[in-house]
Design a protein around this motif. Structure first.
Motif, mmCIF file in Angstrom:
data_model
loop_
_atom_site.group_PDB
_atom_site.id
_atom_site.type_symbol
_atom_site.label_atom_id
_atom_site.label_comp_id
_atom_site.label_asym_id
_atom_site.label_seq_id
_atom_site.Cartn_x
_atom_site.Cartn_y
_atom_site.Cartn_z
ATOM 1 N N ALA A 14 31.434 40.574 55.148
ATOM 2 C CA ALA A 14 31.872 41.644 54.244
ATOM 3 C C ALA A 14 33.092 41.241 53.423
ATOM 4 O O ALA A 14 33.219 41.643 52.261
ATOM 5 C CB ALA A 14 32.168 42.908 55.034
ATOM 6 N N ALA A 15 33.982 40.440 53.986
ATOM 7 C CA ALA A 15 35.184 40.033 53.254
ATOM 8 C C ALA A 15 34.804 39.219 52.014
ATOM 9 O O ALA A 15 35.339 39.455 50.921
ATOM 10 C CB ALA A 15 36.113 39.235 54.164
ATOM 11 N N TYR A 16 33.892 38.263 52.177
ATOM 12 C CA TYR A 16 33.428 37.488 51.021
ATOM 13 C C TYR A 16 32.735 38.396 50.012
ATOM 14 O O TYR A 16 32.975 38.303 48.805
ATOM 15 C CB TYR A 16 32.453 36.389 51.442
ATOM 16 C CG TYR A 16 33.108 35.153 51.994
ATOM 17 C CD1 TYR A 16 33.818 34.283 51.179
ATOM 18 C CD2 TYR A 16 33.000 34.845 53.340
ATOM 19 C CE1 TYR A 16 34.414 33.144 51.686
ATOM 20 C CE2 TYR A 16 33.594 33.702 53.862
ATOM 21 C CZ TYR A 16 34.298 32.858 53.032
ATOM 22 O OH TYR A 16 34.880 31.736 53.534
ATOM 23 N N CYS A 17 31.861 39.252 50.490
ATOM 24 C CA CYS A 17 31.127 40.161 49.592
ATOM 25 C C CYS A 17 32.085 41.004 48.767
ATOM 26 O O CYS A 17 31.901 41.158 47.556
ATOM 27 C CB CYS A 17 30.191 41.066 50.381
ATOM 28 S SG CYS A 17 28.773 40.211 51.067
ATOM 29 N N ASN A 18 33.120 41.544 49.411
ATOM 30 C CA ASN A 18 34.085 42.387 48.706
ATOM 31 C C ASN A 18 34.821 41.619 47.620
ATOM 32 O O ASN A 18 34.984 42.108 46.501
ATOM 33 C CB ASN A 18 35.076 43.007 49.690
ATOM 34 C CG ASN A 18 34.422 44.031 50.594
ATOM 35 O OD1 ASN A 18 33.382 44.596 50.274
ATOM 36 N ND2 ASN A 18 35.034 44.267 51.739
ATOM 37 N N LEU A 19 35.267 40.408 47.945
ATOM 38 C CA LEU A 19 35.977 39.597 46.956
ATOM 39 C C LEU A 19 35.066 39.196 45.795
ATOM 40 O O LEU A 19 35.444 39.294 44.624
ATOM 41 C CB LEU A 19 36.564 38.345 47.616
ATOM 42 C CG LEU A 19 37.763 38.579 48.520
ATOM 43 C CD1 LEU A 19 38.054 37.335 49.343
ATOM 44 C CD2 LEU A 19 38.974 38.975 47.693
ATOM 45 N N ILE A 20 33.872 38.737 46.118
ATOM 46 C CA ILE A 20 32.926 38.317 45.086
ATOM 47 C C ILE A 20 32.577 39.497 44.177
ATOM 48 O O ILE A 20 32.577 39.367 42.947
ATOM 49 C CB ILE A 20 31.671 37.689 45.729
ATOM 50 C CG1 ILE A 20 32.035 36.331 46.340
ATOM 51 C CG2 ILE A 20 30.531 37.562 44.722
ATOM 52 C CD1 ILE A 20 30.993 35.751 47.260
ATOM 53 N N ASN A 21 32.310 40.650 44.771
ATOM 54 C CA ASN A 21 31.968 41.824 43.962
ATOM 55 C C ASN A 21 33.140 42.289 43.108
ATOM 56 O O ASN A 21 32.940 42.769 41.985
ATOM 57 C CB ASN A 21 31.464 42.954 44.856
ATOM 58 C CG ASN A 21 30.095 42.642 45.429
ATOM 59 O OD1 ASN A 21 29.309 41.909 44.840
ATOM 60 N ND2 ASN A 21 29.811 43.190 46.592
ATOM 61 N N ALA A 22 34.355 42.138 43.601
ATOM 62 C CA ALA A 22 35.538 42.523 42.816
ATOM 63 C C ALA A 22 35.640 41.665 41.555
ATOM 64 O O ALA A 22 35.910 42.184 40.463
ATOM 65 C CB ALA A 22 36.801 42.396 43.667
ATOM 66 N N TYR A 23 35.428 40.349 41.701
ATOM 67 C CA TYR A 23 35.463 39.478 40.523
ATOM 68 C C TYR A 23 34.291 39.763 39.587
ATOM 69 O O TYR A 23 34.443 39.744 38.366
ATOM 70 C CB TYR A 23 35.481 38.000 40.921
ATOM 71 C CG TYR A 23 36.850 37.526 41.321
ATOM 72 C CD1 TYR A 23 37.873 37.397 40.380
ATOM 73 C CD2 TYR A 23 37.138 37.215 42.641
ATOM 74 C CE1 TYR A 23 39.139 36.964 40.748
ATOM 75 C CE2 TYR A 23 38.398 36.781 43.026
ATOM 76 C CZ TYR A 23 39.398 36.662 42.070
ATOM 77 O OH TYR A 23 40.639 36.242 42.439
ATOM 78 N N ALA A 24 33.125 40.034 40.150
ATOM 79 C CA ALA A 24 31.952 40.325 39.306
ATOM 80 C C ALA A 24 32.217 41.547 38.432
ATOM 81 O O ALA A 24 31.853 41.559 37.247
ATOM 82 C CB ALA A 24 30.715 40.544 40.183
ATOM 83 N N LYS A 25 32.862 42.556 38.979
ATOM 84 C CA LYS A 25 33.187 43.761 38.202
ATOM 85 C C LYS A 25 34.155 43.459 37.074
ATOM 86 O O LYS A 25 34.092 44.074 36.007
ATOM 87 C CB LYS A 25 33.768 44.841 39.118
ATOM 88 C CG LYS A 25 32.735 45.473 40.019
ATOM 89 C CD LYS A 25 33.365 46.482 40.956
ATOM 90 C CE LYS A 25 32.334 46.996 41.943
ATOM 91 N NZ LYS A 25 32.923 47.842 42.982
ATOM 92 N N LYS A 26 35.057 42.501 37.296
ATOM 93 C CA LYS A 26 36.004 42.116 36.248
ATOM 94 C C LYS A 26 35.306 41.309 35.140
ATOM 95 O O LYS A 26 35.611 41.479 33.966
ATOM 96 C CB LYS A 26 37.141 41.278 36.840
ATOM 97 C CG LYS A 26 38.047 42.041 37.777
ATOM 98 C CD LYS A 26 39.106 41.106 38.346
ATOM 99 C CE LYS A 26 40.022 41.824 39.314
ATOM 100 N NZ LYS A 26 41.118 40.962 39.763
ATOM 101 N N ILE A 27 34.397 40.432 35.537
ATOM 102 C CA ILE A 27 33.727 39.550 34.574
ATOM 103 C C ILE A 27 32.914 40.338 33.557
ATOM 104 O O ILE A 27 32.898 39.995 32.374
ATOM 105 C CB ILE A 27 32.859 38.511 35.308
ATOM 106 C CG1 ILE A 27 33.754 37.538 36.073
ATOM 107 C CG2 ILE A 27 31.941 37.762 34.345
ATOM 108 C CD1 ILE A 27 33.025 36.658 37.064
ATOM 109 N N VAL A 28 32.243 41.400 34.009
ATOM 110 C CA VAL A 28 31.363 42.145 33.088
ATOM 111 C C VAL A 28 32.134 42.845 31.976
ATOM 112 O O VAL A 28 31.525 43.305 31.012
ATOM 113 C CB VAL A 28 30.439 43.140 33.827
ATOM 114 C CG1 VAL A 28 29.487 42.402 34.759
ATOM 115 C CG2 VAL A 28 31.228 44.189 34.571
#
Length: 157
Positions: A14-28
């Motif tokens: 979950a820690a990786y998922c949260n970090l990856i999803n946080a960056y994905a939201k910024k990229i869009v």
């Protein structure tokens, strides 16, 4: 241009998922971006490493579109500084590509067919990382590239 991060296998931490999803939201906010997952192979104990690469390669190739520009995240690929990677992304955008697809392979790398389909290879480091770390490092660097191209203060030289 849309950027896609195509990866083999889901992340269970979950820690990786949260970090990856946080960056994905910024990229869009900068560019169309999505992550696609090719399912893990089940019951691999009876498969050789080559057979696993072939199976995963077939799954990867099924998700690709004919005009996709494919960049493998591969230890034998070209290495960039963060500003160089930003210029790499910028140049791909100027080529008029519809989809720029970065691919993270399985634990044994890519099949020969996937290597043959690739346009380029990029290495994130000479070091070896887990697949979770590769996704996280890549997505952070993609976000960093977007901020560099937009002259935002995230990256310091």
């Amino acid at each position: 241009m849309k950027i896609i991060l195509l990866s083999v296998g889901k992340i269970n931490d979950a820690a990786y998922c949260n970090l990856i999803n946080a960056y994905a939201k910024k990229i869009v906010h900068y560019i169309p971006f999505e992550m696609e997952i090719v399912p893990d192979i089940k019951n691999t104990k009876n498969l050789s490493e080559k057979d696993q690469r072939i199976f995963e390669g077939n799954q990867i190739r099924k998700t690709l579109q004919p005009n996709d520009y494919i960049v493998l995240l591969d230890e034998k690929g070209k290495q960039f500084s963060s500003p160089e990677f930003a210029r790499f992304i910028e140049k791909k955008g100027l080529m008029g590509l519809k989809r720029l697809v970065f691919v993270v392979g399985g634990p044994y790398g890519f099949s020969e067919e996937v290597y043959g389909r690739a346009n380029e290879k990029v290495s994130l480091s000479k070091m070896t990382f887990t697949h979770e770390m590769v996704r996280l490092v890549f997505i952070e660097q993609l976000y960093r590239a977007m901020t560099i191209l937009n002259n935002e203060p995230y990256h310091h030289e």
